[in-house]
Design a protein around this motif. Structure first.
Motif, PDB file in Angstrom:
ATOM      1  N   ASN A  50       0.832  -1.202   0.000  1.00  0.00           N
ATOM      2  CA  ASN A  50       0.000   0.000   0.000  1.00  0.00           C
ATOM      3  C   ASN A  50       0.865   1.251   0.000  1.00  0.00           C
ATOM      4  N   VAL A  51       0.440   2.251  -0.769  1.00  0.00           N
ATOM      5  CA  VAL A  51       1.202   3.498  -0.799  1.00  0.00           C
ATOM      6  C   VAL A  51       1.131   4.235   0.539  1.00  0.00           C
ATOM      7  N   THR A  52       0.183   3.846   1.388  1.00  0.00           N
ATOM      8  CA  THR A  52       0.090   4.501   2.703  1.00  0.00           C
ATOM      9  C   THR A  52       1.030   3.869   3.706  1.00  0.00           C
ATOM     10  N   GLY A  53       1.598   2.741   3.347  1.00  0.00           N
ATOM     11  CA  GLY A  53       2.300   1.950   4.353  1.00  0.00           C
ATOM     12  C   GLY A  53       3.777   2.256   4.458  1.00  0.00           C
ATOM     13  N   SER A  54       4.428   1.552   5.361  1.00  0.00           N
ATOM     14  CA  SER A  54       5.876   1.568   5.492  1.00  0.00           C
ATOM     15  C   SER A  54       6.316   0.116   5.598  1.00  0.00           C
ATOM     16  N   LEU A  55       7.584  -0.116   5.354  1.00  0.00           N
ATOM     17  CA  LEU A  55       8.111  -1.474   5.342  1.00  0.00           C
ATOM     18  C   LEU A  55       7.979  -2.104   6.726  1.00  0.00           C
ATOM     19  N   HIS A  56       7.217  -3.191   6.834  1.00  0.00           N
ATOM     20  CA  HIS A  56       7.121  -3.900   8.107  1.00  0.00           C
ATOM     21  C   HIS A  56       7.768  -5.271   7.966  1.00  0.00           C
ATOM     22  N   ILE A  57       7.814  -6.000   9.046  1.00  0.00           N
ATOM     23  CA  ILE A  57       8.591  -7.232   9.054  1.00  0.00           C
ATOM     24  C   ILE A  57       7.987  -8.299   8.127  1.00  0.00           C
ATOM     25  N   GLY A  58       6.656  -8.259   7.931  1.00  0.00           N
ATOM     26  CA  GLY A  58       6.042  -9.178   6.968  1.00  0.00           C
ATOM     27  C   GLY A  58       6.489  -8.887   5.550  1.00  0.00           C
ATOM     28  N   HIS A  59       6.525  -7.581   5.195  1.00  0.00           N
ATOM     29  CA  HIS A  59       7.080  -7.192   3.895  1.00  0.00           C
ATOM     30  C   HIS A  59       8.514  -7.708   3.759  1.00  0.00           C
ATOM     31  N   ALA A  60       9.307  -7.509   4.819  1.00  0.00           N
ATOM     32  CA  ALA A  60      10.721  -7.883   4.763  1.00  0.00           C
ATOM     33  C   ALA A  60      10.877  -9.361   4.440  1.00  0.00           C
ATOM     34  N   LEU A  61      10.044 -10.209   5.027  1.00  0.00           N
ATOM     35  CA  LEU A  61      10.110 -11.638   4.741  1.00  0.00           C
ATOM     36  C   LEU A  61       9.711 -11.920   3.298  1.00  0.00           C
ATOM     37  N   THR A  62       8.573 -11.372   2.861  1.00  0.00           N
ATOM     38  CA  THR A  62       8.113 -11.607   1.493  1.00  0.00           C
ATOM     39  C   THR A  62       9.165 -11.179   0.481  1.00  0.00           C
ATOM     40  N   PHE A  63       9.672  -9.948   0.631  1.00  0.00           N
ATOM     41  CA  PHE A  63      10.605  -9.416  -0.360  1.00  0.00           C
ATOM     42  C   PHE A  63      11.956 -10.117  -0.286  1.00  0.00           C
ATOM     43  N   THR A  64      12.362 -10.546   0.899  1.00  0.00           N
ATOM     44  CA  THR A  64      13.613 -11.299   1.014  1.00  0.00           C
ATOM     45  C   THR A  64      13.530 -12.613   0.255  1.00  0.00           C
ATOM     46  N   LEU A  65      12.461 -13.366   0.473  1.00  0.00           N
ATOM     47  CA  LEU A  65      12.323 -14.646  -0.210  1.00  0.00           C
ATOM     48  C   LEU A  65      12.210 -14.446  -1.721  1.00  0.00           C
ATOM     49  N   GLN A  66      11.475 -13.415  -2.139  1.00  0.00           N
ATOM     50  CA  GLN A  66      11.365 -13.140  -3.570  1.00  0.00           C
ATOM     51  C   GLN A  66      12.716 -12.759  -4.159  1.00  0.00           C
ATOM     52  N   ASP A  67      13.480 -11.968  -3.421  1.00  0.00           N
ATOM     53  CA  ASP A  67      14.784 -11.546  -3.935  1.00  0.00           C
ATOM     54  C   ASP A  67      15.750 -12.723  -4.015  1.00  0.00           C
ATOM     55  N   ILE A  68      15.696 -13.613  -3.030  1.00  0.00           N
ATOM     56  CA  ILE A  68      16.576 -14.789  -3.047  1.00  0.00           C
ATOM     57  C   ILE A  68      16.334 -15.618  -4.307  1.00  0.00           C
ATOM     58  N   ILE A  69      15.067 -15.926  -4.580  1.00  0.00           N
ATOM     59  CA  ILE A  69      14.789 -16.790  -5.734  1.00  0.00           C
ATOM     60  C   ILE A  69      15.065 -16.049  -7.035  1.00  0.00           C
ATOM     61  N   THR A  70      14.829 -14.740  -7.069  1.00  0.00           N
ATOM     62  CA  THR A  70      15.085 -13.962  -8.285  1.00  0.00           C
ATOM     63  C   THR A  70      16.574 -13.881  -8.579  1.00  0.00           C
ATOM     64  N   ARG A  71      17.376 -13.594  -7.562  1.00  0.00           N
ATOM     65  CA  ARG A  71      18.824 -13.525  -7.769  1.00  0.00           C
ATOM     66  C   ARG A  71      19.365 -14.891  -8.197  1.00  0.00           C
ATOM     67  N   PHE A  72      18.839 -15.953  -7.619  1.00  0.00           N
ATOM     68  CA  PHE A  72      19.265 -17.293  -8.018  1.00  0.00           C
ATOM     69  C   PHE A  72      18.943 -17.546  -9.492  1.00  0.00           C
ATOM     70  N   LYS A  73      17.717 -17.268  -9.897  1.00  0.00           N
ATOM     71  CA  LYS A  73      17.311 -17.514 -11.289  1.00  0.00           C
ATOM     72  C   LYS A  73      18.123 -16.649 -12.256  1.00  0.00           C
ATOM     73  N   ARG A  74      18.376 -15.410 -11.863  1.00  0.00           N
ATOM     74  CA  ARG A  74      19.160 -14.506 -12.720  1.00  0.00           C
ATOM     75  C   ARG A  74      20.559 -15.077 -12.938  1.00  0.00           C
TER      76      ARG A  74
END
Length: 876
Positions: A50-74
């Motif tokens: 949400n544009v109203t939000g700020s980075l919370h720990i749930g976001h951090a987990l989601t984006f970390t896991l997404q970044d791990i798999i993306t960097r691996f595939k790249r």
């Protein structure tokens, strides 16, 4: 030679490296073009915060896991798209801006729709930029040049196209339905209502029969709704009330007559067996009202203000008036009793207002839209990780109700339906505005004032962001016609399980119905991040962990790796300072390993460019091959925690603890170890991108500013295991550990000894390992033996026995110490055995106390066995 760093500064490195990566375009689709392999495409969608939000720990987990798999595939040669973006978050964003205006004494109505929306766009520009900036702090690598917003011009076109398609095909309809109604935010879908335990009252009201002193008692938790009652209902087989069917009772205060009816919906055993029926304000009563053709009486307006149906209470807010209604009924003898009562009360998921069932004219997507998605998921055309989420998906989808998609807001996608004021014609249109009725040609046209539920546009996210029906708004340098073909269906979705029904299910049926294919091949739903005690984080508890603060204190790499290693499928994450500290120590271990290597050489070649000649080099390369194979296997099953555990085990437990230690006896191996460590940094990079890049460049004797990044190097993939060399070093390590333990037992600890013996099944396996054992176990001479050595301290391992001759060793202080420990343990065993054999104690003591004592006894007996074994060996 570049100037080597004497200290690793995460803040400095993270900021400078991220900018270089992004400026060079590494995050974009062709950022790894040099290593891309034809036909290998990977696409993952960022759940738009949400544009109203700020980075919370749930976001951090989601984006970390997404970044791990993306960097691996790249790094693995895939043409990779990680699609970023943000969500306009209709209710939340409008609420924020409304509160800001009210703080200045201005209402949105005073501003008007157009001016108000200008204010919202200003807030979006500020707030949306904030969360994107915060996401960069985590080191995530989406294709930022392709960033989308759910209300950008291209996605507006997609939303209109989808709406008009569904409308014309009869899947979007408008009508009077019973909906969840927030008197502040308007209509809500079922899953936007959060139920909370409520300690309230159960009010038993007396309804007198017409022209009689006889009365029926009905119970309600919402006494103010009785003004809308249109029947009293009993079970048709309830003998207590059969004689009253068809008769009428009179509602208190307003004297309106309502009939007594029968319906099997009534539970005869609950309360008096009589229930009031309020069809316009209760979900169950709504269905009863339709079955019995009852009158539907609405008693308050959309803001919750009671109307003319409520007599003297007209004009008052429905919750605020409750106590006054009860007092009036009580004073006139219409209250039988009032009891304490616990129930679940629905609240608006955004503003926390109590939600009311309310009949309103709204727009709905018919549930039939989901039929194809349900069928295809159960044909396993998409897989859930963990697999049990398939059952939850099926349970919800098969009970799916028509989805209310209209919201009484100004911020959002305005419903693209137009009405002719002259002839009443209604039509959906993709046009920005309409000026003429297609039926009667009149020009008096108006557009539906409501906006679409935020999740309607988010449901299109997997394909609208790829250009589907974007018009000309997103064609050109960054977007092209092939995007949809190459990246739909998306490869993978990673998000929290808590939005399975909000978002995931809606993307599934929107994508399947619109494009004929499910939008994802794999769906990974992670659990919640909780505090170290397993408690959900909340501001009121004071246990919220702010990811930005954590990054500042520990580093982005530490937070990422900690979240990954704790992310067991289907299990909540318990995040603690202790675990973060452990992983920070891991980063320090890696840094110190590189310092050791660089003390012995200025630079190291990539592993592909050298020939391994030493036994230790061959062993470490083989163990790296094992780690490579395991990590790849875990990636294929999305077992991020297992992949992280493998890396931790290899880098700390095998390379740092043993590889570096063993190299002290084999200096030529250090050049090989440096190359192996560089290759291991490639393996680690998706998890810890910053320190892996830093150490890779340091060991290459260059800087990122002057060299190509590790993030576009090939991921380790063809390393071969050498089981024979592994067997040798397993025995070497076991022998070193055995000799060290045996020395410690006779108080020789870190002292050098003259002689030791080793008994092993195949002596030839150790011929290349003696120099390592002698140096690290601190032994002058080692002989191999086929028999046990008398008068020697020993240690028995799984495959190796070691013996240290006791001649010349003063054993008396050792034996005295062991005997002293034995006496203490004998007393402890006697005490615990006595307690546990006492029937009275066992009968009365708490189970935990008994279990604790039993464990203490078992531990004491195990220690006694070890001490007796040591004493026996010393007395030989």
């Amino acid at each position: 030679m570049s100037e080597k760093s004497t200290v690793y500064n995460p803040k400095e490195i993270e900021e400078s490296y991220y900018k270089i990566w992004e400026d060079r375009g590494y995050f974009e689709i062709d950022g790894n073009k040099a290593i891309q392999e034809s036909g290998k495409n990977f696409c993952i969608m960022m759940p738009p915060p949400n544009v109203t939000g700020s980075l919370h720990i749930g976001h951090a987990l989601t984006f970390t896991l997404q970044d791990i798999i993306t960097r691996f595939k790249r790094m693995d040669g895939f043409k990779t798209l990680w699609q970023p973006g943000t969500d306009h978050a209709g209710i939340a964003t409008q609420n924020v801006v409304e509160k800001q205006l009210l703080a200045g004494g201005i209402t949105k109505e005073e501003l008007g729709r157009e001016k108000f929306l200008e204010k919202v766009w200003e807030w979006k520009a500020y707030s949306g930029g904030q969360i994107v900036h915060q996401m960069r702090k985590l080191g995530v690598s989406p294709a930022w040049s392709r960033e989308r917003f759910t209300m950008d011009d291209g996605l507006k076109n997609s939303v209109k196209k989808a709406f008009v398609k569904y409308y014309n095909e009869g899947l979007i309809v408008r009508g009077n339905y019973m909906v969840n109604w927030c008197t502040h935010d308007g209509a809500l879908s079922d899953i936007e209502v959060e139920f909370e335990a409520n300690k309230g009252k159960l009010y038993h009201l007396k309804y007198f029969l017409k022209d009689s002193k006889e009365f029926l008692v009905v119970a309600t938790t919402r006494p103010e709704t009785y003004f809308g009652d249109t029947a009293v209902m009993v079970h048709p087989e309830d003998e207590r009330y059969k004689h009253l069917l068809g008769k009428k009772v009179v509602l208190p205060l307003i004297d309106r007559e309502i009939e007594i009816i029968a319906d099997e919906h009534v539970d005869m055993s609950f309360g008096t067996g009589c229930v009031k029926v309020t069809p316009a304000h209760d979900i169950n009563d709504y269905e009863v009202g339709k079955r019995h053709n009852l009158e539907f009486i609405t008693i308050f307006d959309p803001s919750g203000i009671l109307n003319e149906q409520c007599g003297e209470f007209q004009g008052r807010e429905r919750l605020e008036v409750r106590n006054d209604v009860v007092s009036k009924l009580e004073s006139l003898g219409f209250i039988d009793k009032i009891e304490d009562y616990e129930n679940q009360v629905g609240h608006c998921y955004r503003c926390k207002n109590v939600v009311e069932p309310y009949i309103s004219k709204q727009w709905f997507v018919k549930k039939e839209i989901a039929e194809g998605a349900i069928a295809k998921v159960n044909e396993h055309l998409a897989e859930f990780y963990p697999s049990h989420w398939l059952n939850s998906y099926n349970a919800w989808m098969k009970e799916l109700r028509d989805w209310c998609i209209s919201r009484q807001l100004w911020w959002g996608h305005q419903i693209p339906v137009f009405y002719c004021d002259a002839c009443g014609h209604e039509w959906a249109s993709e046009a920005e505005s309409e000026h003429e009725c297609p039926t009667c040609k009149a020009s008096s046209i108006h557009q539906d004032p409501d906006v679409l539920d935020t999740w309607f546009s988010s449901g299109l996210w997997p394909f609208s962001t790829l250009g589907w029906e974007n018009g000309d708004a997103y064609k050109g340098e960054k977007w092209n016609e092939s995007d949809l073909k190459e990246f739909y269906p998306n490869t993978l979705l990673i998000t929290g399980f808590d939005i399975l029904f909000f978002w995931v299910a809606r993307m599934m049926f929107s994508g399947e119905y619109t494009l004929g294919q499910l939008p994802f091949k794999d769906i990974y739903l992670h659990a919640l991040v909780k505090d170290e005690h397993g408690q959900k984080m909340s501001k009121s508890k004071g246990n919220v962990i702010d990811p930005l603060d954590t990054i500042s204190e520990y580093s982005a790499d530490t937070l990422r790796f900690t979240l990954a290693i704790l992310a067991v499928q289907g299990r909540d994450i318990k995040l603690s300072g202790e675990k973060l500290e452990q992983i920070r120590n891991f980063t320090n271990k890696l840094y110190n390993a590189s310092r050791f290597l660089l003390m012995n050489a200025n630079s190291f070649e990539d592993l592909d460019n050298i020939e391994i000649k030493t036994a230790l080099g061959a062993y470490m390369k083989s163990r790296l091959a094992v780690a490579q194979e395991e990590v790849r296997g875990h990636f294929s099953d999305y077992r991020f925690n297992d992949a992280a555990t493998t890396l931790y085990r290899f880098l700390w437990g095998e390379f740092c603890d043993w590889g570096i230690e063993l190299s002290k006896a084999d200096k030529p191996a250090i050049l090989e170890l440096g190359s192996i460590f560089k290759e291991a940094m490639k393996l680690l990079h998706p998890f810890m991108p910053f320190i892996s890049e830093f150490l890779y460049q340091e060991l290459s004797d260059t800087t990122l500013e002057a060299a190509e990044s590790i993030m576009v190097k090939r991921y380790p993939h063809d390393l071969k295991r050498d089981e024979a060399i592994e067997q040798t070093f397993e025995l070497v390590i076991e022998a070193i550990v055995g000799i060290r333990r045996a020395k410690a037992n006779i108080d020789l600890g870190n002292k050098k000894i003259e002689h030791a013996y080793i008994k092993v099944a195949d002596a030839s396996t150790l011929k290349d390992g003696m120099k390592y054992i002698c140096l690290l176990a601190k032994v002058e001479n080692i002989d191999l033996t086929e028999v046990k050595i008398a008068n020697a301290a020993s240690d028995v391992g799984d495959n190796v026995e070691v013996f240290i001759p006791l001649s010349g060793v003063d054993l008396s202080p050792i034996i005295e110490r062991l005997n002293h420990q034995k006496i203490k343990l004998e007393k402890e065993i006697q005490k615990l055995s006595g307690m546990l054999s006492n029937e009275r104690f066992v009968a009365n003591a708490p189970k935990e106390v008994i279990a604790e004592n039993q464990k203490g006894l078992d531990d004491a007996r195990a220690k006694m066995e070890k001490i007796e074994s040591e004493l026996n060996s010393l007395s030989l």
